[in-house]
Design an enzyme around this catalytic site. Sequence first.
Site, short mmCIF file in Angstrom:
data_model
loop_
_atom_site.label_atom_id
_atom_site.label_comp_id
_atom_site.label_asym_id
_atom_site.label_seq_id
_atom_site.Cartn_x
_atom_site.Cartn_y
_atom_site.Cartn_z
N GLU A 165 0.87 -1.17 0.00
CA GLU A 165 0.00 0.00 0.00
C GLU A 165 0.91 1.22 0.00
O GLU A 165 1.82 1.31 0.83
CB GLU A 165 -0.89 0.03 1.26
CG GLU A 165 -1.84 1.23 1.23
CD GLU A 165 -2.68 1.39 2.50
OE1 GLU A 165 -2.36 0.75 3.52
OE2 GLU A 165 -3.64 2.17 2.45
N ARG B 200 5.49 -13.19 9.67
CA ARG B 200 6.10 -11.90 9.41
C ARG B 200 7.37 -11.76 10.23
O ARG B 200 7.63 -12.52 11.15
CB ARG B 200 5.12 -10.77 9.68
CG ARG B 200 4.70 -10.64 11.13
CD ARG B 200 3.63 -9.56 11.28
NE ARG B 200 4.12 -8.28 10.82
CZ ARG B 200 3.33 -7.31 10.35
NH1 ARG B 200 2.02 -7.51 10.29
NH2 ARG B 200 3.82 -6.17 9.97
N LYS C 55 4.29 0.32 10.43
CA LYS C 55 4.34 1.55 9.65
C LYS C 55 3.77 2.71 10.45
O LYS C 55 4.23 3.84 10.35
CB LYS C 55 3.54 1.38 8.35
CG LYS C 55 4.38 0.97 7.16
CD LYS C 55 3.67 1.25 5.86
CE LYS C 55 2.96 0.02 5.34
NZ LYS C 55 2.39 0.21 3.99
#
Length: 559
Positions: free
Chosen positions: A28, A264, A274
């Site tokens: 994104e 992850r 983020k």
Amino acid sequence: MNFIEEIVEKDLQEKKNDGRIQTRFPPEPNGYLHIGHVKAICMDFGIAERYGGVCNLRFDDTNPVKEDTEYVDSIKHDIAWLGFHWGQIYYASDYFQQLYDLAIQFIKAGKAYVDEQSAEEIAAQKGTPTEPGQNSPYRDRPIEENLRLFEAMQAGEIPDGKMVLRAKIDMANPNMHFRDPIMYRIITTHPHHRTGRQWNVYPMYDFAHGQSDYFEGVTHSICTLEFVVHRPLYDWFIDQFVDNKPCLSPWGNNYRPRQFEFNRLNITYTVMSKRKMLQLVKEGLVAGWDDPRMPTVCGLRRRGYTAEAIRTFIDKIGYTKVEGTIDLGLLEHTVRECLKEKAPRVSAIFDPVRLVITNYPADSKEVITAENIDGIPELGTRNVPFARELWIEREDFREDADKNFYRLSAAPDGREVRLKNAYIIKATGCKKDAEGNVTTIYATYDPESKSGTEGGNRKTKATINWVECDSALDAEVRLYDRLFAVENPSADERDFRELLNPDSLRITNAKVEQALASAQPQDHFQFLKQGYFVVDDDSTPEHLVFNRTASLKDNWQKK
RNA sequence: UGCUUAGUGGUGUAAUGGUAGCACUACAGAUUCUGGUUCUGUCUGUCUGGGUUCGAGUCCUGGCUAAGCAACCA
């Protein structure tokens, strides 16, 4: 071979999807890439590379509130820097029309409805993981009305937040994502970075991602573990139209994208969110996204990490479904491994004190030829001036030394110490200021002991490094350390900003050797005994700036 | 007390019914013109009860623990 590769090999053997392998990396564009993304990048691009497939770059730009072209550009740059090659560049926004048309089909099939409740009401009806939800009063609205309202939503006739399009699935499903998930919401406050004001409704992730995969022909849609619970919905949406004639994908009716999930990346003493990174940047707690303490790709690059080191690190940690945390030490080890055979060795004196070699002629000067890396002559040599007065590290001299101190001392044991690449010396005394600080050290040298000569073969307990005073350059040195003081900031109940390591950056000055005058940003060096350093992007020949990439292991200081 | 996923040394990761291995870390020694590097060695592990089997980290079954899931984020 990791478990995803095993799946891919099996699919290849079974000729699934006509033996085609296609992946995508779907960032994104709302922030900079970090090392957690690199793990996904290595997976997505790596699978395509190894199995003769293609990996496309697809920007998941379905939320104009957060997204910006600034991020698109940096993401492309970072992927290329890492050494990966995408096939096509796509955007989820490329499919806005197809997705809209598909939503209309869902409405016509009675599988979607327009809900006019507030976000709070919808949330309240959703139930909890242990209790079923309740149906919306708008759930059984006639198809024609749904159609009309959805079109009004897109026409800009409905204010933000007043209506959403929801899939009609099952408000009692044990998987919360099946409780009539929202497919579309209205966003008119922010123009989209690519489509401008063309759209007033934007698809949610669940209605955009799988369909985009399907339109593109993605075979293996690989993501992280938090999407495991989304997979049934990913499949459900595709199930609803997969048998449509004509087929909505150019890849035919036997084609089907599948989602696979891996763990992850978490690393000790840092955060991988983020949102938190953005906060650090916005609040000025770091100097920017590319602050060398940040786990972003641009931050690591500025810190002096090479693309090779980062990729090797990802390779070492592997892919599983176990959620864990990697030792920051492994990342540091990997960059040392990478740099140790690449980075020229040079001298830099951080806490300089003058050394005068009293029996070396005052008007004399010589130039020593030093190998850039001992034992690797292919990496070349450099010239190092030598004279009577040198800068050496303050901590390399002690007036009274015990047997655990190998370096320079005037202690009566008559110890000899080698000056790296030069002569063997013996301290004879020192001068101190009123506070008792050593200001000058005096020594004598053995003229027959020059490195590389017969007389220089004598063993010494220690070798110290030095920079000749006249030719020395001044440099700014930024000593970076771990960003956080605690091992796992995310698990700590305190606000993560309180957990920052107060010593994560120490700026000092150093005397460095002349050869560094021509150093360019991104050049890597090893400052002997200090660590690996990289020339900062802000460095100029007039004002040299070096960033510490990683220190050298030090078995002595630890004791 | 729902659904999903997962438990192998301090950390990460292998072993696909047949000797629990590798890397990092730690420690010890050797080597070294960086107290770096290199080399050698050592320590530490299959969450748990039961079952299947000649043989189980692996298969079955009960339990325990952890994580994710209730954004008009992705």
